[in-house]
Design a protein around this motif. Structure first.
Motif, PDB file in Angstrom:
ATOM      1  N   LEU A   7      -6.334 -31.209  63.092  1.00 40.50           N
ATOM      2  CA  LEU A   7      -5.248 -30.235  63.179  1.00 40.50           C
ATOM      3  C   LEU A   7      -5.654 -28.837  62.721  1.00 40.50           C
ATOM      4  CD1 LEU A   7      -2.264 -32.474  62.009  1.00 40.50           C
ATOM      5  CD2 LEU A   7      -3.057 -31.982  64.326  1.00 40.50           C
ATOM      6  N   HIS A   8      -6.910 -28.475  62.962  1.00 37.37           N
ATOM      7  CA  HIS A   8      -7.347 -27.113  62.619  1.00 37.37           C
ATOM      8  C   HIS A   8      -8.621 -26.816  63.400  1.00 37.37           C
ATOM      9  CE1 HIS A   8      -8.036 -24.006  59.113  1.00 37.37           C
ATOM     10  NE2 HIS A   8      -8.250 -23.477  60.311  1.00 37.37           N
ATOM     11  N   ALA A   9      -8.510 -25.997  64.442  1.00 34.03           N
ATOM     12  CA  ALA A   9      -9.670 -25.666  65.276  1.00 34.03           C
ATOM     13  C   ALA A   9      -9.470 -24.311  65.940  1.00 34.03           C
ATOM     14  CB  ALA A   9      -9.893 -26.746  66.340  1.00 34.03           C
ATOM     15  N   HIS A  10     -10.597 -23.659  66.250  1.00 33.67           N
ATOM     16  CA  HIS A  10     -10.567 -22.295  66.782  1.00 33.67           C
ATOM     17  C   HIS A  10     -11.323 -22.197  68.101  1.00 33.67           C
ATOM     18  CE1 HIS A  10      -8.902 -20.643  63.032  1.00 33.67           C
ATOM     19  NE2 HIS A  10      -9.627 -21.576  62.453  1.00 33.67           N
ATOM     20  N   SER A  11     -10.872 -21.278  68.934  1.00 35.97           N
ATOM     21  CA  SER A  11     -11.491 -21.039  70.243  1.00 35.97           C
ATOM     22  C   SER A  11     -11.867 -19.569  70.368  1.00 35.97           C
ATOM     23  CB  SER A  11     -10.510 -21.428  71.359  1.00 35.97           C
ATOM     24  OG  SER A  11      -9.493 -20.430  71.495  1.00 35.97           O
ATOM     25  N   THR A  12     -12.345 -19.198  71.560  1.00 32.92           N
ATOM     26  CA  THR A  12     -12.695 -17.804  71.812  1.00 32.92           C
ATOM     27  C   THR A  12     -11.480 -16.873  71.806  1.00 32.92           C
ATOM     28  OG1 THR A  12     -12.638 -18.342  74.185  1.00 32.92           O
ATOM     29  CG2 THR A  12     -14.808 -18.267  73.125  1.00 32.92           C
ATOM     30  N   ALA A  13     -10.274 -17.422  71.752  1.00 35.66           N
ATOM     31  CA  ALA A  13      -9.099 -16.560  71.609  1.00 35.66           C
ATOM     32  C   ALA A  13      -9.108 -15.845  70.260  1.00 35.66           C
ATOM     33  CB  ALA A  13      -7.817 -17.371  71.759  1.00 35.66           C
ATOM     34  N   SER A  14      -9.851 -16.408  69.279  1.00 27.90           N
ATOM     35  CA  SER A  14     -10.063 -15.684  68.021  1.00 27.90           C
ATOM     36  C   SER A  14     -11.558 -15.688  67.727  1.00 27.90           C
ATOM     37  CB  SER A  14      -9.218 -16.265  66.880  1.00 27.90           C
ATOM     38  OG  SER A  14      -9.550 -17.606  66.588  1.00 27.90           O
ATOM     39  N   ASP A  15     -12.022 -16.466  66.749  1.00 28.71           N
ATOM     40  CA  ASP A  15     -13.431 -16.364  66.374  1.00 28.71           C
ATOM     41  C   ASP A  15     -14.236 -17.623  66.657  1.00 28.71           C
ATOM     42  OD1 ASP A  15     -12.151 -17.828  64.434  1.00 28.71           O
ATOM     43  OD2 ASP A  15     -13.164 -16.887  62.741  1.00 28.71           O
ATOM     44  N   GLY A  16     -13.748 -18.501  67.532  1.00 35.98           N
ATOM     45  CA  GLY A  16     -14.544 -19.635  67.957  1.00 35.98           C
ATOM     46  C   GLY A  16     -15.502 -19.246  69.073  1.00 35.98           C
ATOM     47  N   THR A  17     -16.433 -20.135  69.369  1.00 33.90           N
ATOM     48  CA  THR A  17     -17.406 -19.836  70.434  1.00 33.90           C
ATOM     49  C   THR A  17     -17.155 -20.631  71.709  1.00 33.90           C
ATOM     50  OG1 THR A  17     -18.976 -21.508  69.630  1.00 33.90           O
ATOM     51  CG2 THR A  17     -19.187 -19.280  68.725  1.00 33.90           C
ATOM     52  N   LEU A  18     -16.212 -21.585  71.696  1.00 33.81           N
ATOM     53  CA  LEU A  18     -15.849 -22.332  72.893  1.00 33.81           C
ATOM     54  C   LEU A  18     -14.515 -21.835  73.423  1.00 33.81           C
ATOM     55  CD1 LEU A  18     -16.688 -26.028  71.884  1.00 33.81           C
ATOM     56  CD2 LEU A  18     -18.176 -24.342  72.985  1.00 33.81           C
ATOM     57  N   SER A  19     -14.384 -21.802  74.744  1.00 36.19           N
ATOM     58  CA  SER A  19     -13.090 -21.464  75.327  1.00 36.19           C
ATOM     59  C   SER A  19     -12.080 -22.549  74.950  1.00 36.19           C
ATOM     60  CB  SER A  19     -13.208 -21.366  76.846  1.00 36.19           C
ATOM     61  OG  SER A  19     -13.371 -22.666  77.401  1.00 36.19           O
ATOM     62  N   PRO A  20     -10.791 -22.272  75.072  1.00 39.94           N
ATOM     63  CA  PRO A  20      -9.805 -23.320  74.760  1.00 39.94           C
ATOM     64  C   PRO A  20     -10.031 -24.610  75.543  1.00 39.94           C
ATOM     65  CG  PRO A  20      -8.726 -21.191  74.886  1.00 39.94           C
ATOM     66  CD  PRO A  20     -10.140 -20.971  75.330  1.00 39.94           C
ATOM     67  N   ALA A  21     -10.344 -24.505  76.829  1.00 40.94           N
ATOM     68  CA  ALA A  21     -10.583 -25.712  77.630  1.00 40.94           C
ATOM     69  C   ALA A  21     -11.843 -26.433  77.168  1.00 40.94           C
ATOM     70  CB  ALA A  21     -10.688 -25.343  79.104  1.00 40.94           C
ATOM     71  N   GLU A  22     -12.899 -25.695  76.875  1.00 42.33           N
ATOM     72  CA  GLU A  22     -14.133 -26.316  76.377  1.00 42.33           C
ATOM     73  C   GLU A  22     -13.887 -27.008  75.035  1.00 42.33           C
ATOM     74  OE1 GLU A  22     -17.458 -23.222  78.251  1.00 42.33           O
ATOM     75  OE2 GLU A  22     -16.517 -22.780  76.311  1.00 42.33           O
ATOM     76  N   LEU A  23     -13.075 -26.391  74.200  1.00 45.25           N
ATOM     77  CA  LEU A  23     -12.748 -26.986  72.908  1.00 45.25           C
ATOM     78  C   LEU A  23     -12.052 -28.328  73.099  1.00 45.25           C
ATOM     79  CD1 LEU A  23     -12.512 -26.412  69.736  1.00 45.25           C
ATOM     80  CD2 LEU A  23     -10.162 -25.772  70.275  1.00 45.25           C
ATOM     81  N   VAL A  24     -11.085 -28.381  74.000  1.00 38.66           N
ATOM     82  CA  VAL A  24     -10.364 -29.628  74.267  1.00 38.66           C
ATOM     83  C   VAL A  24     -11.327 -30.695  74.784  1.00 38.66           C
ATOM     84  CG1 VAL A  24      -8.654 -30.711  75.770  1.00 38.66           C
ATOM     85  CG2 VAL A  24      -8.136 -28.538  74.629  1.00 38.66           C
ATOM     86  N   ARG A  25     -12.197 -30.325  75.690  1.00 42.49           N
ATOM     87  CA  ARG A  25     -13.144 -31.308  76.243  1.00 42.49           C
ATOM     88  C   ARG A  25     -14.094 -31.825  75.160  1.00 42.49           C
ATOM     89  NH1 ARG A  25     -12.643 -27.914  80.923  1.00 42.49           N
ATOM     90  NH2 ARG A  25     -14.401 -26.592  80.300  1.00 42.49           N
ATOM     91  N   ARG A  26     -14.531 -30.950  74.283  1.00 42.33           N
ATOM     92  CA  ARG A  26     -15.410 -31.402  73.196  1.00 42.33           C
ATOM     93  C   ARG A  26     -14.659 -32.327  72.245  1.00 42.33           C
ATOM     94  NH1 ARG A  26     -20.382 -29.747  71.367  1.00 42.33           N
ATOM     95  NH2 ARG A  26     -20.892 -30.364  69.226  1.00 42.33           N
ATOM     96  N   ALA A  27     -13.408 -31.976  71.955  1.00 43.19           N
ATOM     97  CA  ALA A  27     -12.607 -32.831  71.082  1.00 43.19           C
ATOM     98  C   ALA A  27     -12.462 -34.226  71.683  1.00 43.19           C
ATOM     99  CB  ALA A  27     -11.239 -32.196  70.849  1.00 43.19           C
ATOM    100  N   ALA A  28     -12.178 -34.282  72.976  1.00 40.82           N
ATOM    101  CA  ALA A  28     -12.041 -35.575  73.646  1.00 40.82           C
ATOM    102  C   ALA A  28     -13.330 -36.375  73.560  1.00 40.82           C
ATOM    103  CB  ALA A  28     -11.627 -35.367  75.095  1.00 40.82           C
ATOM    104  N   ALA A  29     -14.453 -35.717  73.770  1.00 43.33           N
ATOM    105  CA  ALA A  29     -15.746 -36.392  73.696  1.00 43.33           C
ATOM    106  C   ALA A  29     -16.032 -36.921  72.299  1.00 43.33           C
ATOM    107  CB  ALA A  29     -16.858 -35.439  74.134  1.00 43.33           C
TER     108      ALA A  29
END
Length: 285
Positions: A7-29
């Motif tokens: 319940l705490h993760a970041h994407s390229t919308a702020s200071d993450g390096t994965l796009s929101p969709a990439e983040l979701v796919r990595r989480a699923a994996a």
């Protein structure tokens, strides 16, 4: 150990390096089935993440991470299950982004005076149109040969007392919690182990947070040591707060903050997700 809930993760919308969709796919994996996207002071990535979540079998929790001030200390508050269309929240986040932009420009000016021109432009380019913060400056400084890694760049240039530091002017803690509650969300005191506070002052922070309407504390976090988990669990017990768990994931290069790589919550605590979603209860079983 792996967890189905993060319940705490970041994407390229702020200071993450994965796009929101990439983040979701990595989480699923990684086996995560309940994921919160909690970018800093923005909900811009939620729509993309939500579109990717269904096909991946991930339930997305709409979230945000607010930067607030309490007694002059920067304190982060995660908002979970928020309505991103809430007018009060939208207005508050717009004001926060204005504050972030002003701070970023001030940091760029200070770094230029320290002999590092172009830092603001470089950080802004790394942000890719998203929220600019110190993580982007750190990455730029590493690329410019001014640090071995982002942590080293932070220590040399961006922490309080260093040449590129500019003091924040964030919303107050109580007002920020109010935005989350107005949006129907649950306010979570993020990573309490990271605040350099005495035990007594940390308890006062938790009490002020609870009085403002906060409902949970992040007990298990990617940056918490086992001792800090116990301290956070003590705050939950003392102040009647639910317990949350999140990696605070930003990038694949940080294996100690991998999505879903979380220890279980202490069994006597009430998980923040217990009353929110059947899938979460199944994943925790």
């Amino acid at each position: 150990m792996p967890s189905a809930i993060d319940l705490h993760a970041h994407s390229t919308a702020s200071d993450g390096t994965l796009s929101p969709a990439e983040l979701v796919r990595r989480a699923a994996a990684q086996g995560v089935r309940l994921l919160a996207l909690t970018d800093h002071d923005t909900t811009a990535g939620l729509a993309e993440a939500a579109a990717a979540a269904g096909p991946e079998g991930v339930e997305l929790v709409p979230g945000v991470e607010l930067s607030t001030l309490w007694e002059g200390i920067e304190v982060h508050v995660v908002g979970l299950w928020i309505d991103p269309a809430c007018p009060a929240l939208r207005a508050g986040l717009a004001a926060q982004r204005e504050r972030r932009g002003a701070r970023a420009r001030a940091m760029g000016e200070r770094l230029a005076r320290a002999g590092i021109p172009g830092a603001y432009e470089g950080a802004r380019a790394l942000a890719g149109g998203g929220v600019v913060n110190r993580s982007h400056f750190a990455r730029y400084l590493v690329a410019a040969g001014r640090g071995r890694d982002p942590g080293d760049a932070f220590d040399r240039y961006l922490r309080q007392g260093r040449p590129g530091y500019a003091p924040p002017e964030w919303v107050g803690l109580a007002e920020g919690v109010g935005w989350i509650r107005a949006a129907g969300g649950t306010a979570v005191l993020a990573h309490p182990g990271r605040y350099r506070l005495s035990a007594g002052r940390l308890r006062r922070l938790a009490a002020a947070f609870r009085e403002a309407g906060g409902e949970a504390v992040e007990v298990v976090c990617g940056s918490h040591t086992p001792a800090q988990v116990q301290v956070a669990a003590g705050l939950a017990r003392r102040h009647g707060l639910a317990a949350s768990a999140g990696s605070d994931f930003h990038a694949p290069c940080n294996p100690w903050r991998e999505l879903g790589r979380l220890a279980p919550l202490p069994p006597d605590l009430t998980p923040v997700w217990a009353a929110r979603t059947p899938r979460a209860r199944e994943g925790a079983a």
